[in-house]
Design an enzyme around this catalytic site. Sequence first.
Site, PDB file in Angstrom:
ATOM      1  N   SER A  30     -42.345 -20.995   3.128  1.00 35.40           N
ATOM      2  CA  SER A  30     -40.946 -21.326   2.832  1.00 35.40           C
ATOM      3  C   SER A  30     -40.746 -22.344   1.715  1.00 35.40           C
ATOM      4  CB  SER A  30     -40.250 -21.834   4.100  1.00 35.40           C
ATOM      5  OG  SER A  30     -39.931 -20.754   4.945  1.00 35.40           O
ATOM      6  N   LYS A  39     -38.544 -21.406  -1.161  1.00 33.02           N
ATOM      7  CA  LYS A  39     -37.088 -21.597  -1.154  1.00 33.02           C
ATOM      8  C   LYS A  39     -36.651 -22.691  -2.133  1.00 33.02           C
ATOM      9  CE  LYS A  39     -36.169 -20.053   3.603  1.00 33.02           C
ATOM     10  NZ  LYS A  39     -37.480 -19.878   4.227  1.00 33.02           N
ATOM     11  N   SER A  72     -34.368 -24.014   6.877  1.00 34.60           N
ATOM     12  CA  SER A  72     -35.237 -23.000   6.271  1.00 34.60           C
ATOM     13  C   SER A  72     -34.835 -21.593   6.695  1.00 34.60           C
ATOM     14  CB  SER A  72     -36.704 -23.266   6.651  1.00 34.60           C
ATOM     15  OG  SER A  72     -37.564 -22.594   5.755  1.00 34.60           O
TER      16      SER A  72
END
Length: 494
Positions: free
Chosen positions: A84, A87, A332
Amino acid sequence: MKACRKVLITLVAIILTGSAIFVPTPSISSVEAASTYTSLTNKLNTIMADNRMKNATSSITVRKASTGEIIYERNGNKGITPASSLKLLTGATALETLGEDFRFSTAVLTNGKVSKGTLNGNLYLKGQGDPTLLKSHFDNFAAGLSKQGIKHISGNLIGDDTWYDSVGLSSGIMAEDVPYYYAAPISALTLSPNGDFDAGSVIVEAKPTSNGKAARVTLSPNTNVLKVVNKSKTVPKGSKNTLKITREVGTNKVIITGNSPIGTSGSKEWIAVTDPTMYALDIFKRSLAEKGITLGKSSKLVKGKTPATAKTLLTRKSQPLKDLIIPFMKLSNNVHAEILAKEMGKKVYGEGSWDAGLQVMRDYAFSVGIDTSQWKFEDASGLSYSNKITSRELSQLLYVIRKEPWYNTYYKSLPIAGSKDRYVGGTLRHRLGTAPAAGNVMAKTGSLKNIKALAGYAKTKDGELLIFTVLTEDNKASTVPSIDQIATAITNHK
Protein backbone atom coordinates in the site's frame (compact mmCIF):
# COMPACT_ATOMS: atom_id res chain seq x y z
CA MET A 1 -7.16 1.49 -27.20
CA LYS A 2 -7.84 5.20 -27.46
CA ALA A 3 -6.09 5.91 -24.14
CA CYS A 4 -2.88 4.33 -25.42
CA ARG A 5 -2.94 6.41 -28.61
CA LYS A 6 -3.34 9.59 -26.56
CA VAL A 7 -0.53 8.51 -24.26
CA LEU A 8 1.86 8.10 -27.21
CA ILE A 9 0.96 11.54 -28.49
CA THR A 10 1.43 13.03 -25.03
CA LEU A 11 4.83 11.42 -24.50
CA VAL A 12 6.07 12.44 -27.93
CA ALA A 13 4.99 16.01 -27.23
CA ILE A 14 6.83 15.99 -23.93
CA ILE A 15 10.01 14.70 -25.54
CA LEU A 16 9.87 17.20 -28.41
CA THR A 17 9.02 20.23 -26.31
CA GLY A 18 11.20 19.38 -23.36
CA SER A 19 8.32 20.21 -21.05
CA ALA A 20 9.11 17.48 -18.56
CA ILE A 21 10.85 18.77 -15.47
CA PHE A 22 13.58 16.37 -14.43
CA VAL A 23 14.75 16.85 -10.87
CA PRO A 24 18.13 15.14 -10.43
CA THR A 25 18.60 13.04 -7.36
CA PRO A 26 20.87 14.98 -5.00
CA SER A 27 23.75 13.15 -3.37
CA ILE A 28 25.85 13.84 -0.29
CA SER A 29 27.85 16.87 -1.32
CA SER A 30 30.20 17.57 1.56
CA VAL A 31 32.21 15.92 4.29
CA GLU A 32 30.42 18.14 6.80
CA ALA A 33 26.99 16.90 5.68
CA ALA A 34 28.13 13.27 5.81
CA SER A 35 29.61 13.62 9.28
CA THR A 36 26.41 15.19 10.59
CA TYR A 37 24.61 11.91 10.08
CA THR A 38 27.38 9.49 11.03
CA SER A 39 25.68 8.40 14.24
CA LEU A 40 22.37 7.87 12.43
CA THR A 41 24.11 5.88 9.71
CA ASN A 42 25.75 3.65 12.30
CA LYS A 43 22.42 3.02 14.03
CA LEU A 44 20.70 2.18 10.74
CA ASN A 45 23.53 -0.16 9.77
CA THR A 46 23.13 -1.96 13.08
CA ILE A 47 19.40 -2.38 12.51
CA MET A 48 20.02 -3.64 8.98
CA ALA A 49 22.35 -6.29 10.40
CA ASP A 50 19.64 -7.93 12.52
CA ASN A 51 18.27 -11.29 11.38
CA ARG A 52 14.90 -9.93 10.28
CA MET A 53 16.46 -7.54 7.78
CA LYS A 54 19.34 -9.81 6.79
CA ASN A 55 16.88 -12.52 5.80
CA ALA A 56 14.68 -10.15 3.79
CA THR A 57 15.18 -8.32 0.51
CA SER A 58 15.11 -4.59 1.14
CA SER A 59 15.47 -1.15 -0.41
CA ILE A 60 15.99 1.83 1.91
CA THR A 61 16.58 5.52 1.32
CA VAL A 62 16.72 8.46 3.76
CA ARG A 63 16.81 12.06 2.49
CA LYS A 64 16.79 15.58 3.85
CA ALA A 65 13.34 16.99 3.16
CA SER A 66 14.78 20.49 2.73
CA THR A 67 17.19 19.67 -0.11
CA GLY A 68 16.51 16.10 -1.22
CA GLU A 69 20.06 15.13 -0.30
CA ILE A 70 20.43 11.40 0.33
CA ILE A 71 21.99 10.77 3.73
CA TYR A 72 21.55 7.00 3.89
CA GLU A 73 20.81 4.34 1.31
CA ARG A 74 20.83 0.57 1.06
CA ASN A 75 19.87 -1.06 -2.26
CA GLY A 76 18.14 2.18 -3.26
CA ASN A 77 17.60 1.03 -6.85
CA LYS A 78 16.29 -2.41 -5.95
CA GLY A 79 12.71 -3.02 -7.17
CA ILE A 80 10.48 -4.17 -4.30
CA THR A 81 6.75 -4.89 -4.11
CA PRO A 82 5.47 -1.75 -2.35
CA ALA A 83 2.07 -3.00 -1.11
CA SER A 84 0.00 0.00 0.00
CA SER A 85 2.93 2.42 -0.01
CA LEU A 86 2.08 2.69 -3.73
CA LYS A 87 -0.87 4.83 -2.60
CA LEU A 88 1.65 7.63 -2.03
CA LEU A 89 1.80 8.04 -5.81
CA THR A 90 -1.94 7.48 -6.26
CA GLY A 91 -2.82 10.18 -3.72
CA ALA A 92 -0.35 12.69 -5.15
CA THR A 93 -1.55 12.14 -8.72
CA ALA A 94 -5.21 12.42 -7.68
CA LEU A 95 -4.63 15.77 -5.94
CA GLU A 96 -2.72 17.05 -8.95
CA THR A 97 -5.11 15.72 -11.61
CA LEU A 98 -8.53 16.05 -10.00
CA GLY A 99 -7.81 18.87 -7.55
CA GLU A 100 -8.47 19.27 -3.84
CA ASP A 101 -12.04 20.46 -4.45
CA PHE A 102 -13.06 17.60 -6.73
CA ARG A 103 -16.33 15.92 -5.76
CA PHE A 104 -17.97 12.76 -7.08
CA SER A 105 -21.56 13.09 -8.33
CA THR A 106 -24.62 10.84 -8.21
CA ALA A 107 -27.97 11.60 -9.81
CA VAL A 108 -31.54 10.29 -9.94
CA LEU A 109 -33.17 10.81 -13.34
CA THR A 110 -36.23 9.71 -15.31
CA ASN A 111 -37.44 9.41 -18.88
CA GLY A 112 -41.05 9.58 -17.75
CA LYS A 113 -43.56 11.99 -16.30
CA VAL A 114 -45.47 12.07 -13.03
CA SER A 115 -49.25 11.84 -13.13
CA LYS A 116 -51.44 11.39 -10.06
CA GLY A 117 -48.54 10.12 -7.96
CA THR A 118 -47.26 7.65 -10.55
CA LEU A 119 -43.99 8.06 -12.40
CA ASN A 120 -44.83 6.67 -15.83
CA GLY A 121 -41.39 5.60 -16.96
CA ASN A 122 -38.07 4.36 -15.64
CA LEU A 123 -36.14 5.72 -12.68
CA TYR A 124 -32.38 5.88 -13.22
CA LEU A 125 -29.74 5.90 -10.51
CA LYS A 126 -26.61 7.20 -12.23
CA GLY A 127 -23.27 6.77 -10.49
CA GLN A 128 -20.05 8.58 -11.26
CA GLY A 129 -17.74 6.76 -8.89
CA ASP A 130 -18.73 8.08 -5.47
CA PRO A 131 -17.37 5.61 -2.87
CA THR A 132 -18.97 7.52 0.01
CA LEU A 133 -22.62 6.73 -0.77
CA LEU A 134 -24.45 5.36 2.28
CA LYS A 135 -27.96 4.02 2.73
CA SER A 136 -28.83 7.31 4.41
CA HIS A 137 -28.11 9.10 1.14
CA PHE A 138 -30.49 6.77 -0.68
CA ASP A 139 -33.03 7.50 2.06
CA ASN A 140 -32.62 11.20 1.24
CA PHE A 141 -33.13 10.47 -2.45
CA ALA A 142 -36.33 8.57 -1.62
CA ALA A 143 -37.56 11.42 0.60
CA GLY A 144 -36.85 13.89 -2.19
CA LEU A 145 -38.84 11.85 -4.70
CA SER A 146 -41.71 11.60 -2.23
CA LYS A 147 -41.73 15.39 -1.87
CA GLN A 148 -42.02 15.62 -5.65
CA GLY A 149 -45.25 13.66 -5.38
CA ILE A 150 -43.95 10.28 -6.56
CA LYS A 151 -45.71 7.35 -4.87
CA HIS A 152 -45.40 4.70 -7.54
CA ILE A 153 -42.98 3.86 -10.35
CA SER A 154 -44.42 2.01 -13.32
CA GLY A 155 -41.13 1.32 -15.08
CA ASN A 156 -37.83 -0.24 -14.11
CA LEU A 157 -35.30 0.84 -11.51
CA ILE A 158 -32.12 1.14 -13.56
CA GLY A 159 -28.55 1.43 -12.28
CA ASP A 160 -26.23 3.33 -14.61
CA ASP A 161 -22.57 2.47 -13.96
CA THR A 162 -21.32 3.32 -17.47
CA TRP A 163 -19.17 6.22 -16.26
CA TYR A 164 -16.34 3.66 -15.91
CA ASP A 165 -15.63 0.50 -17.89
CA SER A 166 -17.11 -2.82 -16.81
CA VAL A 167 -13.87 -4.38 -15.50
CA GLY A 168 -14.44 -4.87 -11.78
CA LEU A 169 -11.17 -6.36 -10.56
CA SER A 170 -7.66 -5.16 -11.33
CA SER A 171 -4.89 -7.49 -12.46
CA GLY A 172 -3.04 -9.39 -9.79
CA ILE A 173 -5.84 -9.82 -7.26
CA MET A 174 -5.61 -13.30 -5.75
CA ALA A 175 -8.69 -15.52 -5.44
CA GLU A 176 -8.23 -15.74 -1.66
CA ASP A 177 -8.70 -11.96 -1.37
CA VAL A 178 -11.79 -11.61 -3.60
CA PRO A 179 -14.40 -12.29 -0.85
CA TYR A 180 -13.25 -9.39 1.32
CA TYR A 181 -13.79 -5.61 1.37
CA TYR A 182 -10.21 -4.70 0.47
CA ALA A 183 -10.62 -6.42 -2.91
CA ALA A 184 -14.20 -5.37 -3.67
CA PRO A 185 -15.09 -4.92 -7.37
CA ILE A 186 -14.91 -1.38 -8.74
CA SER A 187 -18.06 0.19 -10.15
CA ALA A 188 -19.15 3.74 -10.94
CA LEU A 189 -22.27 2.97 -8.86
CA THR A 190 -21.49 1.49 -5.46
CA LEU A 191 -22.40 1.73 -1.78
CA SER A 192 -20.54 1.74 1.54
CA PRO A 193 -21.85 0.09 4.72
CA ASN A 194 -20.57 2.80 7.09
CA GLY A 195 -18.45 5.93 7.44
CA ASP A 196 -15.18 4.14 6.71
CA PHE A 197 -16.45 4.05 3.12
CA ASP A 198 -15.42 0.49 2.29
CA ALA A 199 -17.44 0.67 -0.92
CA GLY A 200 -18.86 -2.52 -2.37
CA SER A 201 -18.96 -4.40 0.92
CA VAL A 202 -21.52 -5.51 3.50
CA ILE A 203 -20.82 -5.91 7.22
CA VAL A 204 -21.67 -9.50 8.15
CA GLU A 205 -21.90 -10.24 11.88
CA ALA A 206 -22.46 -13.57 13.62
CA LYS A 207 -23.31 -13.72 17.35
CA PRO A 208 -24.00 -16.62 19.71
CA THR A 209 -27.60 -17.51 20.57
CA SER A 210 -28.36 -20.52 22.77
CA ASN A 211 -26.30 -23.65 23.20
CA GLY A 212 -26.51 -25.95 20.19
CA LYS A 213 -28.25 -23.40 17.99
CA ALA A 214 -26.76 -21.59 15.01
CA ALA A 215 -25.27 -18.14 15.55
CA ARG A 216 -27.52 -15.18 14.71
CA VAL A 217 -26.35 -13.52 11.48
CA THR A 218 -27.06 -9.91 10.56
CA LEU A 219 -26.15 -7.92 7.46
CA SER A 220 -25.52 -4.19 7.51
CA PRO A 221 -27.06 -2.80 5.47
CA ASN A 222 -29.64 -5.53 5.11
CA THR A 223 -29.60 -6.71 1.50
CA ASN A 224 -30.72 -9.55 -0.73
CA VAL A 225 -27.60 -9.51 -2.89
CA LEU A 226 -25.87 -11.87 -0.46
CA LYS A 227 -27.26 -15.29 0.43
CA VAL A 228 -26.28 -16.54 3.89
CA VAL A 229 -25.43 -20.21 4.41
CA ASN A 230 -25.21 -20.56 8.19
CA LYS A 231 -23.33 -23.67 9.31
CA SER A 232 -22.22 -22.20 12.65
CA LYS A 233 -23.02 -23.50 16.12
CA THR A 234 -23.38 -21.83 19.51
CA VAL A 235 -21.26 -23.59 22.14
CA PRO A 236 -20.83 -23.28 25.95
CA LYS A 237 -19.07 -20.35 27.53
CA GLY A 238 -15.30 -20.78 27.69
CA SER A 239 -15.09 -22.75 24.45
CA LYS A 240 -12.82 -21.60 21.64
CA ASN A 241 -14.30 -19.13 19.17
CA THR A 242 -13.75 -20.67 15.71
CA LEU A 243 -16.29 -18.62 13.77
CA LYS A 244 -15.33 -17.88 10.19
CA ILE A 245 -17.19 -15.64 7.78
CA THR A 246 -16.32 -15.70 4.09
CA ARG A 247 -17.89 -15.65 0.64
CA GLU A 248 -17.68 -18.48 -1.84
CA VAL A 249 -15.64 -17.13 -4.76
CA GLY A 250 -17.72 -16.60 -7.86
CA THR A 251 -21.04 -16.68 -5.98
CA ASN A 252 -23.11 -14.51 -3.63
CA LYS A 253 -23.07 -17.19 -0.93
CA VAL A 254 -21.74 -16.03 2.44
CA ILE A 255 -20.61 -19.09 4.36
CA ILE A 256 -20.66 -19.00 8.19
CA THR A 257 -18.83 -21.87 9.89
CA GLY A 258 -17.33 -22.70 13.27
CA ASN A 259 -18.27 -22.40 16.94
CA SER A 260 -19.60 -19.28 18.64
CA PRO A 261 -19.13 -19.45 22.45
CA ILE A 262 -21.84 -18.01 24.68
CA GLY A 263 -20.70 -14.78 26.31
CA THR A 264 -18.52 -13.68 23.40
CA SER A 265 -19.16 -10.96 20.85
CA GLY A 266 -19.03 -13.46 18.00
CA SER A 267 -17.34 -12.41 14.77
CA LYS A 268 -17.63 -9.62 12.21
CA GLU A 269 -16.37 -9.42 8.64
CA TRP A 270 -16.63 -6.92 5.79
CA ILE A 271 -17.65 -9.06 2.79
CA ALA A 272 -17.33 -7.81 -0.78
CA VAL A 273 -20.38 -8.15 -3.03
CA THR A 274 -19.99 -9.58 -6.52
CA ASP A 275 -21.90 -6.74 -8.24
CA PRO A 276 -21.74 -3.31 -6.54
CA THR A 277 -24.25 -1.80 -8.99
CA MET A 278 -26.97 -4.32 -8.16
CA TYR A 279 -26.12 -3.92 -4.48
CA ALA A 280 -26.73 -0.18 -4.73
CA LEU A 281 -30.01 -0.75 -6.59
CA ASP A 282 -31.21 -3.22 -3.97
CA ILE A 283 -30.58 -0.75 -1.16
CA PHE A 284 -32.17 2.09 -3.16
CA LYS A 285 -35.29 -0.04 -3.68
CA ARG A 286 -35.46 -0.60 0.09
CA SER A 287 -35.15 3.14 0.74
CA LEU A 288 -37.97 3.82 -1.72
CA ALA A 289 -40.19 1.24 -0.01
CA GLU A 290 -39.51 2.76 3.40
CA LYS A 291 -40.79 6.10 2.07
CA GLY A 292 -43.93 4.46 0.68
CA ILE A 293 -42.79 4.46 -2.96
CA THR A 294 -43.76 1.23 -4.72
CA LEU A 295 -42.70 -0.39 -7.99
CA GLY A 296 -44.98 -1.89 -10.61
CA LYS A 297 -45.59 -5.63 -10.70
CA SER A 298 -43.52 -5.95 -13.87
CA SER A 299 -40.80 -3.50 -12.73
CA LYS A 300 -37.27 -4.88 -12.60
CA LEU A 301 -33.93 -3.91 -11.12
CA VAL A 302 -31.52 -3.82 -14.05
CA LYS A 303 -28.36 -2.15 -15.27
CA GLY A 304 -28.45 0.23 -18.20
CA LYS A 305 -27.44 3.58 -19.64
CA THR A 306 -29.38 6.74 -18.87
CA PRO A 307 -30.91 8.33 -21.99
CA ALA A 308 -29.45 11.70 -22.95
CA THR A 309 -32.96 13.15 -22.81
CA ALA A 310 -33.62 11.98 -19.23
CA LYS A 311 -34.65 14.65 -16.72
CA THR A 312 -32.61 15.06 -13.54
CA LEU A 313 -34.76 14.84 -10.42
CA LEU A 314 -32.13 14.79 -7.66
CA THR A 315 -28.36 15.04 -7.35
CA ARG A 316 -25.75 14.57 -4.65
CA LYS A 317 -22.12 15.50 -4.49
CA SER A 318 -19.58 13.79 -2.25
CA GLN A 319 -17.23 15.47 0.16
CA PRO A 320 -14.27 17.14 -1.61
CA LEU A 321 -11.12 15.14 -2.29
CA LYS A 322 -9.23 17.16 0.35
CA ASP A 323 -11.53 15.50 2.93
CA LEU A 324 -11.95 12.11 1.26
CA ILE A 325 -8.17 11.69 1.14
CA ILE A 326 -8.20 11.32 4.94
CA PRO A 327 -10.03 7.95 5.09
CA PHE A 328 -8.34 6.95 1.83
CA MET A 329 -4.77 7.39 3.08
CA LYS A 330 -5.19 7.04 6.84
CA LEU A 331 -7.12 3.76 6.56
CA SER A 332 -5.38 2.65 3.35
CA ASN A 333 -8.61 2.14 1.42
CA ASN A 334 -7.92 0.02 -1.67
CA VAL A 335 -11.26 0.68 -3.36
CA HIS A 336 -10.72 4.45 -3.09
CA ALA A 337 -7.36 4.07 -4.82
CA GLU A 338 -8.80 2.12 -7.73
CA ILE A 339 -11.80 4.43 -8.12
CA LEU A 340 -9.50 7.46 -8.14
CA ALA A 341 -7.38 5.79 -10.83
CA LYS A 342 -10.40 5.22 -13.06
CA GLU A 343 -11.64 8.76 -12.41
CA MET A 344 -8.27 10.18 -13.42
CA GLY A 345 -8.34 8.09 -16.58
CA LYS A 346 -11.83 9.39 -17.33
CA LYS A 347 -10.76 13.01 -16.90
CA VAL A 348 -7.47 12.90 -18.79
CA TYR A 349 -8.08 10.29 -21.48
CA GLY A 350 -11.87 10.08 -21.55
CA GLU A 351 -11.77 6.47 -20.42
CA GLY A 352 -12.60 5.22 -16.94
CA SER A 353 -10.28 2.24 -17.06
CA TRP A 354 -7.21 0.99 -15.24
CA ASP A 355 -5.05 1.32 -18.35
CA ALA A 356 -5.94 5.00 -18.67
CA GLY A 357 -5.80 5.75 -14.95
CA LEU A 358 -2.47 4.10 -14.34
CA GLN A 359 -1.06 5.95 -17.34
CA VAL A 360 -2.08 9.23 -15.71
CA MET A 361 -0.09 8.17 -12.65
CA ARG A 362 2.93 7.40 -14.81
CA ASP A 363 2.50 10.72 -16.63
CA TYR A 364 2.51 12.65 -13.37
CA ALA A 365 5.55 10.83 -11.98
CA PHE A 366 7.42 11.47 -15.23
CA SER A 367 6.44 15.15 -15.23
CA VAL A 368 8.05 15.76 -11.83
CA GLY A 369 11.29 14.00 -12.71
CA ILE A 370 10.68 10.49 -11.39
CA ASP A 371 12.46 7.72 -13.26
CA THR A 372 9.31 5.85 -14.29
CA SER A 373 11.35 2.92 -15.62
CA GLN A 374 11.84 2.07 -11.94
CA TRP A 375 8.06 1.97 -11.30
CA LYS A 376 6.06 -1.05 -12.46
CA PHE A 377 2.49 -1.31 -11.24
CA GLU A 378 -0.77 -2.86 -12.43
CA ASP A 379 -3.12 -1.31 -9.90
CA ALA A 380 -3.40 1.88 -7.86
CA SER A 381 -3.83 0.34 -4.41
CA GLY A 382 -0.73 -1.83 -4.16
CA LEU A 383 -2.67 -5.08 -3.82
CA SER A 384 -0.80 -6.83 -6.62
CA TYR A 385 2.41 -8.70 -5.85
CA SER A 386 3.65 -7.85 -9.35
CA ASN A 387 4.02 -4.16 -8.51
CA LYS A 388 7.64 -3.04 -8.13
CA ILE A 389 9.19 0.28 -7.09
CA THR A 390 12.49 1.43 -5.61
CA SER A 391 13.00 3.30 -2.35
CA ARG A 392 15.08 5.95 -4.13
CA GLU A 393 12.32 6.91 -6.57
CA LEU A 394 9.60 6.74 -3.91
CA SER A 395 11.60 9.03 -1.63
CA GLN A 396 12.25 11.33 -4.60
CA LEU A 397 8.48 11.60 -5.07
CA LEU A 398 8.07 12.53 -1.40
CA TYR A 399 10.70 15.22 -1.90
CA VAL A 400 9.45 16.87 -5.10
CA ILE A 401 5.78 17.05 -4.04
CA ARG A 402 6.71 19.32 -1.14
CA LYS A 403 6.62 22.15 -3.69
CA GLU A 404 3.09 21.33 -4.87
CA PRO A 405 0.26 23.68 -3.79
CA TRP A 406 -1.69 20.73 -2.36
CA TYR A 407 1.23 19.36 -0.33
CA ASN A 408 -0.20 20.35 3.09
CA THR A 409 -3.39 18.41 2.34
CA TYR A 410 -1.31 15.42 1.28
CA TYR A 411 0.96 15.62 4.34
CA LYS A 412 -2.02 15.75 6.72
CA SER A 413 -3.48 12.63 5.11
CA LEU A 414 -0.57 10.44 6.21
CA PRO A 415 -1.01 8.25 9.32
CA ILE A 416 0.63 9.74 12.42
CA ALA A 417 2.52 7.31 14.63
CA GLY A 418 0.92 6.45 17.95
CA SER A 419 -2.19 8.64 17.54
CA LYS A 420 -5.10 6.51 18.79
CA ASP A 421 -7.75 8.38 16.78
CA ARG A 422 -8.36 6.25 13.67
CA TYR A 423 -8.65 9.33 11.47
CA VAL A 424 -5.34 10.68 12.75
CA GLY A 425 -3.18 7.66 13.49
CA GLY A 426 -4.77 5.51 10.81
CA THR A 427 -2.71 2.38 10.16
CA LEU A 428 0.02 3.65 12.52
CA ARG A 429 -2.25 4.14 15.53
CA HIS A 430 -0.98 0.95 17.18
CA ARG A 431 2.66 1.40 16.19
CA LEU A 432 5.50 3.67 17.34
CA GLY A 433 3.44 4.82 20.29
CA THR A 434 6.26 6.03 22.54
CA ALA A 435 8.67 8.96 22.40
CA PRO A 436 10.44 10.08 20.34
CA ALA A 437 8.59 8.42 17.42
CA ALA A 438 5.03 9.05 18.63
CA GLY A 439 3.63 12.07 16.82
CA ASN A 440 6.83 12.56 14.85
CA VAL A 441 6.47 9.88 12.17
CA MET A 442 4.00 10.68 9.38
CA ALA A 443 4.10 7.79 6.94
CA LYS A 444 2.19 5.37 4.73
CA THR A 445 2.27 1.72 5.66
CA GLY A 446 2.30 -1.23 3.28
CA SER A 447 1.52 -4.84 4.09
CA LEU A 448 1.07 -8.04 2.11
CA LYS A 449 2.11 -11.58 2.93
CA ASN A 450 5.90 -11.53 3.49
CA ILE A 451 6.00 -7.87 2.44
CA LYS A 452 6.20 -4.82 4.71
CA ALA A 453 6.82 -1.15 3.92
CA LEU A 454 6.83 2.24 5.59
CA ALA A 455 7.46 5.50 3.74
CA GLY A 456 6.98 9.12 4.65
CA TYR A 457 8.44 11.81 6.89
CA ALA A 458 10.03 11.84 10.32
CA LYS A 459 11.10 14.72 12.58
CA THR A 460 14.43 14.44 14.35
CA LYS A 461 15.02 15.63 17.91
CA ASP A 462 16.25 18.99 16.68
CA GLY A 463 13.19 19.45 14.46
CA GLU A 464 14.69 18.56 11.09
CA LEU A 465 12.32 16.79 8.71
CA LEU A 466 13.74 13.72 6.97
CA ILE A 467 12.16 11.61 4.24
CA PHE A 468 12.49 7.85 4.66
CA THR A 469 11.35 4.91 2.56
CA VAL A 470 11.75 1.34 3.76
CA LEU A 471 10.58 -1.45 1.44
CA THR A 472 11.02 -5.13 2.33
CA GLU A 473 9.93 -8.40 0.76
CA ASP A 474 10.70 -12.12 1.01
CA ASN A 475 10.36 -11.69 4.76
CA LYS A 476 10.91 -14.95 6.62
CA ALA A 477 9.86 -13.12 9.80
CA SER A 478 7.97 -9.85 10.04
CA THR A 479 10.27 -6.88 9.45
CA VAL A 480 7.87 -4.47 11.18
CA PRO A 481 9.92 -4.35 14.43
CA SER A 482 13.06 -3.46 12.46
CA ILE A 483 11.23 -0.94 10.28
CA ASP A 484 9.88 0.73 13.41
CA GLN A 485 13.40 0.79 14.86
CA ILE A 486 14.57 2.63 11.76
CA ALA A 487 11.81 5.23 12.13
CA THR A 488 12.61 5.58 15.84
CA ALA A 489 16.33 6.01 15.15
CA ILE A 490 15.55 8.85 12.77
CA THR A 491 13.32 10.64 15.28
CA ASN A 492 15.97 10.12 17.96
CA HIS A 493 18.71 11.74 15.87
CA LYS A 494 20.01 15.18 16.75
